[in-house]
Design an enzyme around this catalytic site. Structure first.
Site, PDB file in Angstrom:
ATOM      1  N   TYR A  29     -62.894   7.369 -26.007  1.00 27.99           N
ATOM      2  CA  TYR A  29     -61.806   6.221 -26.413  1.00 27.99           C
ATOM      3  C   TYR A  29     -62.757   4.939 -26.845  1.00 27.99           C
ATOM      4  O   TYR A  29     -62.190   4.074 -27.740  1.00 27.99           O
ATOM      5  CB  TYR A  29     -60.783   5.818 -25.482  1.00 27.99           C
ATOM      6  CG  TYR A  29     -59.978   7.075 -25.141  1.00 27.99           C
ATOM      7  CD1 TYR A  29     -58.864   6.978 -26.036  1.00 27.99           C
ATOM      8  CD2 TYR A  29     -60.022   7.889 -24.617  1.00 27.99           C
ATOM      9  CE1 TYR A  29     -57.913   8.181 -26.025  1.00 27.99           C
ATOM     10  CE2 TYR A  29     -59.178   9.105 -24.317  1.00 27.99           C
ATOM     11  CZ  TYR A  29     -58.100   8.921 -24.928  1.00 27.99           C
ATOM     12  OH  TYR A  29     -57.203  10.207 -25.088  1.00 27.99           O
ATOM     13  N   GLY A  46     -64.578   2.957 -29.055  1.00 29.79           N
ATOM     14  CA  GLY A  46     -64.820   3.085 -30.733  1.00 29.79           C
ATOM     15  C   GLY A  46     -63.525   3.687 -31.501  1.00 29.79           C
ATOM     16  O   GLY A  46     -62.436   3.839 -30.815  1.00 29.79           O
ATOM     17  N   GLY A  86     -60.603   5.569 -32.813  1.00 31.21           N
ATOM     18  CA  GLY A  86     -59.891   7.013 -32.678  1.00 31.21           C
ATOM     19  C   GLY A  86     -59.748   6.918 -31.124  1.00 31.21           C
ATOM     20  O   GLY A  86     -60.156   6.126 -30.442  1.00 31.21           O
ATOM     21  N   HIS A  94     -56.956  -0.123 -23.655  1.00 29.66           N
ATOM     22  CA  HIS A  94     -56.756  -1.021 -24.719  1.00 29.66           C
ATOM     23  C   HIS A  94     -56.142  -0.523 -26.007  1.00 29.66           C
ATOM     24  O   HIS A  94     -55.432  -1.208 -26.551  1.00 29.66           O
ATOM     25  CB  HIS A  94     -58.406  -1.554 -24.762  1.00 29.66           C
ATOM     26  CG  HIS A  94     -58.758  -2.427 -25.989  1.00 29.66           C
ATOM     27  ND1 HIS A  94     -58.977  -1.965 -27.195  1.00 29.66           N
ATOM     28  CD2 HIS A  94     -58.411  -3.749 -25.899  1.00 29.66           C
ATOM     29  CE1 HIS A  94     -59.302  -3.246 -28.010  1.00 29.66           C
ATOM     30  NE2 HIS A  94     -58.717  -4.145 -27.274  1.00 29.66           N
ATOM     31  N   ASP A  95     -56.676   0.727 -26.189  1.00 30.63           N
ATOM     32  CA  ASP A  95     -56.145   1.494 -27.260  1.00 30.63           C
ATOM     33  C   ASP A  95     -54.762   1.750 -27.199  1.00 30.63           C
ATOM     34  O   ASP A  95     -53.948   1.420 -28.152  1.00 30.63           O
ATOM     35  CB  ASP A  95     -56.777   2.890 -27.488  1.00 30.63           C
ATOM     36  CG  ASP A  95     -58.381   2.995 -28.201  1.00 30.63           C
ATOM     37  OD1 ASP A  95     -58.677   1.731 -28.299  1.00 30.63           O
ATOM     38  OD2 ASP A  95     -58.888   3.927 -28.125  1.00 30.63           O
TER      39      ASP A  95
END
Length: 62
Positions: free
Chosen positions: A28, A30, A32, A48-49
Site C-alpha cells: 500500500y 505508493g 495503488g 491513509h489510502d
C-alpha cells in the site's frame, strides 16, 4: 498527498531511510494497493489510502 506521505514515513521510520525508498513499499505504500499489508508501516499506508477513498466518495478531495 505526497507531503503527508513524506511526514508519515519520516515519523514511522524515525529518519532511518529516505522517504523515496517507500514509494513502492509493501502492498500500500505508493500508488495503488491490493492484498494484505506486510507490516505496521504498510498498514499505515493502507489506512491513509482508505481515508482518501472515503473522502472521495463524499466529494472531498484533500
Amino acid at each position: 498527498n505526497l507531503y503527508q506521505f513524506k511526514n508519515m514515513i519520516q515519523c514511522a521510520n524515525h529518519g532511518r531511510r529516505a522517504t523515496w525508498h517507500y514509494l513502492d513499499y509493501g502492498c500500500y505504500c505508493g500508488p495503488g494497493g491490493l492484498g494484505t499489508p506486510v507490516d505496521e508501516l504498510d498498514r499505515c499506508c493502507k489506512t491513509h489510502d482508505d481515508c482518501y477513498i472515503e473522502a472521495g466518495k463524499k466529494g472531498c478531495f484533500p
